[in-house]
Structures are given as C-alpha cells and as structure tokens.
Scaffold this motif. Structure first.
Motif, short mmCIF file in Angstrom:
data_model
loop_
_atom_site.label_atom_id
_atom_site.label_comp_id
_atom_site.label_asym_id
_atom_site.label_seq_id
_atom_site.Cartn_x
_atom_site.Cartn_y
_atom_site.Cartn_z
N ARG A 64 0.81 -1.20 0.00
CA ARG A 64 0.00 0.00 0.00
C ARG A 64 0.85 1.27 0.00
NH1 ARG A 64 -5.35 1.00 3.74
NH2 ARG A 64 -5.99 2.96 2.80
N HIS A 65 1.94 1.26 0.76
CA HIS A 65 2.78 2.45 0.86
C HIS A 65 4.22 2.09 0.49
CE1 HIS A 65 -0.60 4.34 2.77
NE2 HIS A 65 -0.57 3.52 3.80
N VAL A 66 4.82 2.92 -0.35
CA VAL A 66 6.20 2.69 -0.78
C VAL A 66 7.13 2.60 0.42
CG1 VAL A 66 8.13 3.68 -2.07
CG2 VAL A 66 5.81 3.80 -3.00
N ASN A 67 6.88 3.43 1.42
CA ASN A 67 7.77 3.50 2.57
C ASN A 67 7.65 2.29 3.49
OD1 ASN A 67 9.80 4.86 3.98
ND2 ASN A 67 8.36 5.85 5.36
N ALA A 68 6.67 1.43 3.23
CA ALA A 68 6.52 0.22 4.03
C ALA A 68 7.25 -0.98 3.41
CB ALA A 68 5.04 -0.13 4.19
N THR A 69 7.74 -0.80 2.20
CA THR A 69 8.37 -1.91 1.48
C THR A 69 9.63 -2.40 2.20
OG1 THR A 69 7.58 -0.98 -0.61
CG2 THR A 69 9.34 -2.60 -0.72
N GLY A 70 9.71 -3.71 2.37
CA GLY A 70 10.89 -4.31 2.95
C GLY A 70 10.98 -4.25 4.46
N ARG A 71 9.98 -3.71 5.11
CA ARG A 71 10.01 -3.59 6.58
C ARG A 71 9.26 -4.76 7.23
NH1 ARG A 71 11.49 1.70 8.10
NH2 ARG A 71 11.40 3.26 6.43
N GLN A 72 9.62 -5.05 8.46
CA GLN A 72 8.90 -6.06 9.24
C GLN A 72 7.53 -5.50 9.62
OE1 GLN A 72 9.70 -9.40 10.29
NE2 GLN A 72 7.50 -9.19 10.62
N HIS A 73 6.49 -6.26 9.41
CA HIS A 73 5.13 -5.84 9.73
C HIS A 73 4.61 -6.58 10.96
CE1 HIS A 73 3.75 -3.71 5.86
NE2 HIS A 73 5.05 -3.85 5.79
N TYR A 74 3.71 -5.90 11.67
CA TYR A 74 2.96 -6.50 12.78
C TYR A 74 1.49 -6.14 12.59
CZ TYR A 74 7.40 -7.36 15.13
OH TYR A 74 8.65 -7.81 15.45
N THR A 75 0.63 -7.14 12.73
CA THR A 75 -0.80 -6.96 12.51
C THR A 75 -1.52 -6.80 13.84
OG1 THR A 75 -0.71 -8.25 10.46
CG2 THR A 75 -2.85 -8.03 11.54
N VAL A 76 -2.35 -5.75 13.95
CA VAL A 76 -3.06 -5.40 15.19
C VAL A 76 -4.55 -5.58 14.96
CG1 VAL A 76 -3.36 -3.64 16.96
CG2 VAL A 76 -1.23 -3.72 15.62
N LEU A 77 -5.21 -6.38 15.83
CA LEU A 77 -6.58 -6.80 15.53
C LEU A 77 -7.61 -6.45 16.60
CD1 LEU A 77 -5.83 -10.35 14.07
CD2 LEU A 77 -6.25 -8.24 12.81
N THR A 78 -7.22 -5.99 17.78
CA THR A 78 -8.22 -5.68 18.81
C THR A 78 -8.44 -4.17 18.89
OG1 THR A 78 -6.61 -5.45 20.61
CG2 THR A 78 -7.51 -7.67 20.17
N TYR A 79 -9.60 -3.82 19.44
CA TYR A 79 -9.93 -2.40 19.58
C TYR A 79 -8.94 -1.72 20.52
CZ TYR A 79 -12.76 1.81 19.89
OH TYR A 79 -13.19 3.11 19.80
#
Length: 430
Positions: A64-79
């Motif tokens: 979605r964002h160029v600046n996110a490419t190649g970075r470690q991601h973490y998914t957040v699912l609770t309110y």
C-alpha cells in the motif's frame, strides 16, 4: 454545474466506481470473506508478527505504501491495541505514507506528516469541515442540490443500480463543486489522479506522468485564478488562511501547499464516501426490518450510518511506522517496523461488541474506528456523514417501496483487503 453533467451516463463511472475493478487495478483484490479467519487470529492474541496478507495466505505482491516496502510488519486486531497505537502518534507515525524520495521540507500532505507540523496544516482547513459547516455551507452549497437532481433523474425509472447512478455521483460532485472546479471536470480529475500514482499498475510510467501533470496543472491554474478573483469555494478559503508552523512567523499557504490540500480533499472525499454510502444502503436493504425502522423514525438514520461504519468500514486497515524500539502487547517491536492497524477487525472485536458480525442499528452506542482516532481522525467525516444522511433520506422519501431487484444478480461485499464496498446495488424503485 449543469444538470446534464451531473446526470449524464458516462463510461468513466463504470471504470472508476466498480469496487472489484478498483481493487483489481490496484493489485489487492481478494476473492473470499476473511472475517472468520480474523476472528480466529484475534482469539489467539491482539498482535501478530507479519503482514496480514501473509498470515491469511493471500497474495503479497500488493504494497500500500512505498515507505513500508521491505520492513517487518505487525498486525493489530483488537480495539484496545489499535486505540493505543492511534493515541501515540509520536511512537507510531503516519510518515509510513510518505514518499521517501521527497525531501522532508517538501512534505505538506496531512496524511504523511505528524504533529506539530500536521497540526499546523490541519488548522488551515479543518474549520471548513466541522459539523456546523457540513450542515450549513456544504449542504447549501453542494449536497442538497446534487441529491435533489439525482432523485429527480431516478423519478421516471422503475429500477436502477444505486452504486453507479447515485452513490458514486454525490461525493464526487459535492467535492468538485466545493473545490471550485466545473462539474464536467469531476470524473476527468479523478480518472487522471488515480492513474497518476504508483498504485496504477496497469498503465505505463509515461502515462502516469501525463496524468500527474494534468492534475498538477489543473489545480495550479485554479489556485492562480482564485488568487486573482476569490469565490465561495474551498480554494478561495485556503488562499487567505494563515499557516503557523512551529518556530516560524505566520504566513499564507503557498500555491503548492494549497494544491496538496485540495488534492487530498478531492481524492479522499470522492472515493471513500461513495463506498460507505453503498455499504449503508446494502446493509439496510439486506435487513428489511431495520430499514422499516429508519423509514418510520428518521432520527435512526445517524444510528444506521454509525452502525454501517462499525460493521463494514470501507477502509478497514491503516498503517503506522514504529519510531523507536518498543514493547507492544507482548511483542518486542524494533524501530522501523510497520503496524497494520485493523480498524475493521477492531470494529468487530467481541470484547467490545456483542454479536459483532450482525448489522444492528439498535445496539448500544460506542465509538467505532471507521474514521480512525486521535491526531489523524478523518478530516472529512462530518461532510461524509451529511452526504450519506441526506442522500439516503431523499431516497426513502422518494421511493418508500425501494427494495433489491430480484431479477438482478444478488449484490455482495467485495474489493480488496484494504478497501470494501458492494458489488452493485440493483433496486426496484417502486
């Protein structure tokens, strides 16, 4: 704006306002409902290491964002976890949306900067988007007349696809008129902009550049014209607004800064409101008892809109850049990582809402995350809510027997993981 511009049949509507086609052009279309899988993930913990697409086994070519490419991601699912991140913009930064090739001094878009710079730019335009202005200037200047003309256009019809013939038209012409563009420039501007960014994967770099130059020249010409002869529109409003950046003397916005503000309003306002109005109509038409409740008591319209925002927000994921090593809900997250904040999953968190997968306009009123929270809460949310309320009210007044067309394919929710909307809204008007 002439009536024929607003009500004409234009092939660009089919190209620009088809939710599946939009997702396919961006490369992020998904062909299944992942809600049950999200519930299973959330039950295992509020935060998960990895991109949600990877965790779910979805194609991961989309970024979605160029600046996110190649970075470690973490998914957040609770309110709770999403709210914690939204409330701490210093640690969880919106600069993930910036183009790293653009020097910091040239970054002035509200979506790519953080406080205190963000606050200074937002103050130049936010007063025009407060609820009193949405109910006053926006309704009187744009929304009411557009809704009236579209309803009149449908008045001779037996059936319609409300997605293309109604929902798509209200926001794009509302914003166009408010900015100061002519009505016949609305679709062309949106088409050029959407085909000028790196998300436009199916066109050449040369064509993207041509579209980029078209957008830039159109807006710059408009700014120059309003400096010469102000009118009652958003560009003229911004021309006179002082900007107070931290540590600097107050000054007026530059042409480029005005153009950046206008571009954001044009693109965001002409897109998300369309899909969310369609989602609200889809939900009401799919729950006839609740539709009847709204028809009988229009005070419930705001509740119906809020519930649609909770139940199926059209933009269900936002991203943040982690600015320092931090412990976050059991994870040691290093600086430079990206949080994928699941607004949609947070809005269906069973710890906050009973039976969260059900659309229920009578449920207890609790704040949802459809428009975000904190510093970057959606600038245009009040205008969007007024557009939806006025638009749906007018339909119910004009067509009290409106219902899904049984001879048309049944509509369903579709799109990408990152943007949702109905496949179509085929209805019998009488």
């Amino acid at each position: 704006m002439s009536d024929d511009v607003l009500t004409a049949d234009d092939p660009l509507y089919e190209e620009l306002y088809d939710v599946r086609r939009e997702a396919e052009s961006m490369g992020n279309f998904i062909d299944r409902d992942v809600t049950p899988e999200i519930h299973e993930l959330r039950a295992k913990g509020p935060v998960h290491k990895g991109k949600l697409r990877e965790i779910l086994g979805l194609p991961v070519t989309y970024e979605r964002h160029v600046n996110a490419t190649g970075r470690q991601h973490y998914t957040v699912l609770t309110y709770e976890a999403c709210e914690t991140a939204f409330r701490n913009p210093g640690l969880f930064s919106n600069t993930v949306q910036m183009d790293p090739r653009v020097p910091e001094k040239d970054r002035t878009g509200l979506l790519e900067i953080d406080p205190p710079k963000h606050r200074a730019y937002r103050r130049t335009i936010q007063p025009k988007f407060l609820m009193p202005e949405a109910l006053g200037w926006w309704r009187n200047r744009t929304i009411d007349s557009i809704v009236e003309r579209l309803v009149e256009r449908l008045s001779t019809r037996e059936r319609a696809d409300l997605n293309i013939e109604y929902c798509a038209r209200i926001p794009v012409y509302t914003i166009t008129t408010a900015i100061g563009l002519h009505g016949n420039e609305a679709l062309r501007f949106r088409h050029a902009y959407l085909n000028s960014t790196s998300a436009s994967r199916k066109i050449s770099r040369e064509e993207r550049m041509r579209n980029f130059q078209l957008v830039e020249s159109l807006l710059m010409d408009l700014v120059a014209a309003r400096r010469e002869e102000p009118q009652d529109d958003l560009i003229s409003y911004l021309v006179d607004k002082p900007l107070q950046l931290p540590g600097q003397d107050p000054r007026l916005l530059t042409d480029a800064e005005i153009m950046t503000q206008a571009k954001l309003v044009m693109v965001a306002g002409g897109g998300t409101s369309w899909r969310q109005m369609g989602i609200t109509l889809f939900a009401l038409l799919s729950n006839r008892d609740q539709l009847e409740d709204v028809k009988m008591n229009r005070d419930l319209m705001d509740d119906a809109i809020e519930e649609s925002l909770r139940w199926e927000p059209t933009a269900p994921y936002h991203y943040r850049l982690v600015m320092a090593d931090t412990e976050f809900y059991g994870h040691q997250i290093p600086e430079g990582s990206v949080l994928e904040l699941g607004l949609g999953p947070a809005n269906r968190d069973p710890a906050r809402w009973d039976h969260p997968d059900l659309f229920d306009i009578h449920r207890p009123k609790l704040t949802n995350m459809a428009f975000g929270l904190g510093t970057h809460r959606c600038l245009g949310m009040n205008v969007a809510k007024v557009e939806m309320a006025r638009g749906i009210d007018a339909l119910l007044d004009a067509f009290p027997d409106m219902r899904f067309d049984p001879d048309a394919p049944a509509p369903f929710m579709t799109g990408g993981l990152e943007q949702r909307g109905p496949s179509a809204l085929p209805v019998l008007l009488r």
